[in-house]
Write a protein that holds these residues in place. Sequence first.
Motif, PDB file in Angstrom:
ATOM      1  N   GLN A   1       0.828  -1.211   0.000  1.00  0.00           N
ATOM      2  CA  GLN A   1       0.000   0.000   0.000  1.00  0.00           C
ATOM      3  C   GLN A   1       0.861   1.260   0.000  1.00  0.00           C
ATOM      4  O   GLN A   1       0.573   2.211  -0.729  1.00  0.00           O
ATOM      5  N   PHE A   2       1.933   1.267   0.763  1.00  0.00           N
ATOM      6  CA  PHE A   2       2.741   2.477   0.847  1.00  0.00           C
ATOM      7  C   PHE A   2       3.582   2.679  -0.415  1.00  0.00           C
ATOM      8  O   PHE A   2       3.883   3.804  -0.782  1.00  0.00           O
ATOM      9  N   THR A   3       3.902   1.600  -1.097  1.00  0.00           N
ATOM     10  CA  THR A   3       4.552   1.724  -2.408  1.00  0.00           C
ATOM     11  C   THR A   3       3.580   2.378  -3.394  1.00  0.00           C
ATOM     12  O   THR A   3       3.961   3.285  -4.142  1.00  0.00           O
ATOM     13  N   LEU A   4       2.334   1.944  -3.375  1.00  0.00           N
ATOM     14  CA  LEU A   4       1.326   2.527  -4.264  1.00  0.00           C
ATOM     15  C   LEU A   4       1.065   3.993  -3.924  1.00  0.00           C
ATOM     16  O   LEU A   4       0.929   4.832  -4.823  1.00  0.00           O
ATOM     17  N   LEU A   5       1.011   4.325  -2.646  1.00  0.00           N
ATOM     18  CA  LEU A   5       0.827   5.716  -2.243  1.00  0.00           C
ATOM     19  C   LEU A   5       2.023   6.569  -2.670  1.00  0.00           C
ATOM     20  O   LEU A   5       1.857   7.730  -3.063  1.00  0.00           O
ATOM     21  N   SER A   6       3.213   5.993  -2.610  1.00  0.00           N
ATOM     22  CA  SER A   6       4.414   6.711  -3.043  1.00  0.00           C
ATOM     23  C   SER A   6       4.352   7.008  -4.535  1.00  0.00           C
ATOM     24  O   SER A   6       4.732   8.094  -4.987  1.00  0.00           O
ATOM     25  N   ARG A   7       3.870   6.049  -5.296  1.00  0.00           N
ATOM     26  CA  ARG A   7       3.706   6.270  -6.741  1.00  0.00           C
ATOM     27  C   ARG A   7       2.675   7.365  -6.997  1.00  0.00           C
ATOM     28  O   ARG A   7       2.845   8.191  -7.896  1.00  0.00           O
ATOM     29  N   GLU A   8       1.605   7.356  -6.227  1.00  0.00           N
ATOM     30  CA  GLU A   8       0.590   8.408  -6.354  1.00  0.00           C
ATOM     31  C   GLU A   8       1.208   9.779  -6.068  1.00  0.00           C
ATOM     32  O   GLU A   8       0.970  10.741  -6.803  1.00  0.00           O
ATOM     33  N   LEU A   9       2.003   9.852  -5.010  1.00  0.00           N
ATOM     34  CA  LEU A   9       2.664  11.117  -4.675  1.00  0.00           C
ATOM     35  C   LEU A   9       3.606  11.546  -5.801  1.00  0.00           C
ATOM     36  O   LEU A   9       3.645  12.724  -6.162  1.00  0.00           O
ATOM     37  N   GLY A  10       4.335  10.598  -6.368  1.00  0.00           N
ATOM     38  CA  GLY A  10       5.219  10.908  -7.484  1.00  0.00           C
ATOM     39  C   GLY A  10       4.463  11.501  -8.662  1.00  0.00           C
ATOM     40  O   GLY A  10       4.922  12.467  -9.287  1.00  0.00           O
ATOM     41  N   LEU A  11       3.298  10.953  -8.954  1.00  0.00           N
ATOM     42  CA  LEU A  11       2.472  11.471 -10.038  1.00  0.00           C
ATOM     43  C   LEU A  11       2.007  12.899  -9.740  1.00  0.00           C
ATOM     44  O   LEU A  11       2.031  13.771 -10.616  1.00  0.00           O
ATOM     45  N   VAL A  12       1.615  13.134  -8.507  1.00  0.00           N
ATOM     46  CA  VAL A  12       1.176  14.471  -8.107  1.00  0.00           C
ATOM     47  C   VAL A  12       2.319  15.474  -8.255  1.00  0.00           C
ATOM     48  O   VAL A  12       2.136  16.570  -8.791  1.00  0.00           O
ATOM     49  N   TYR A  13       3.503  15.121  -7.795  1.00  0.00           N
ATOM     50  CA  TYR A  13       4.664  16.016  -7.912  1.00  0.00           C
ATOM     51  C   TYR A  13       4.991  16.291  -9.383  1.00  0.00           C
ATOM     52  O   TYR A  13       5.290  17.419  -9.753  1.00  0.00           O
ATOM     53  N   ARG A  14       4.942  15.241 -10.205  1.00  0.00           N
ATOM     54  CA  ARG A  14       5.217  15.404 -11.635  1.00  0.00           C
ATOM     55  C   ARG A  14       4.185  16.320 -12.289  1.00  0.00           C
ATOM     56  O   ARG A  14       4.527  17.216 -13.054  1.00  0.00           O
ATOM     57  N   THR A  15       2.929  16.096 -11.977  1.00  0.00           N
ATOM     58  CA  THR A  15       1.832  16.810 -12.610  1.00  0.00           C
ATOM     59  C   THR A  15       1.717  18.258 -12.142  1.00  0.00           C
ATOM     60  O   THR A  15       1.575  19.167 -12.957  1.00  0.00           O
ATOM     61  N   PHE A  16       1.785  18.488 -10.841  1.00  0.00           N
ATOM     62  CA  PHE A  16       1.502  19.813 -10.298  1.00  0.00           C
ATOM     63  C   PHE A  16       2.731  20.624  -9.910  1.00  0.00           C
ATOM     64  O   PHE A  16       2.640  21.838  -9.759  1.00  0.00           O
TER      65      PHE A  16
END
Length: 145
Positions: free
Chosen positions: A19-34
């Motif tokens: 779960q925390f690996t998936l959340l980390s990927r989500e955070l990475g996407l947010v940083y990339r996008t915004f």
Amino acid sequence: LGGAVSDTLPRSVLEARIQFTLLSRELGLVYRTFRNIELRADLSGIEHMQAYLFERFTNRRVETPEAARDVQLHGAFLSEILSRKLAAEWVDISADQLGHWEMMVAPGTRVWPFGRVSRLIAKGHKERDLVSYFLELQAKRLRPQ
């Protein structure tokens, strides 16, 4: 960044890692996008994360569900870095609050990634920063027994 805090907490250390690996990927996407930042699971990622947290939480309080989600995502990312770079493993996820969930960094250092992110937010620059924290853990791990 992000939405509501996840209602489904992992029930095992393996589920926590996934779960925390998936959340980390989500955070990475947010940083990339915004933020136009490529968030990496290394010291540069810690620096970016820390800069964002200082900018985001100038009042040192987590007051909204969105802010709580930010803490959750950043704690998950810190746990991911500790897992990948220092071979940290989850050892206790039994507490009701993520801030009390515990990892072990060999040779015997207990760490609380979500608690560490929360503490940085609450204490601000009065607290040892996440970069120093990581470097200290790395040095302890590499020190001969």
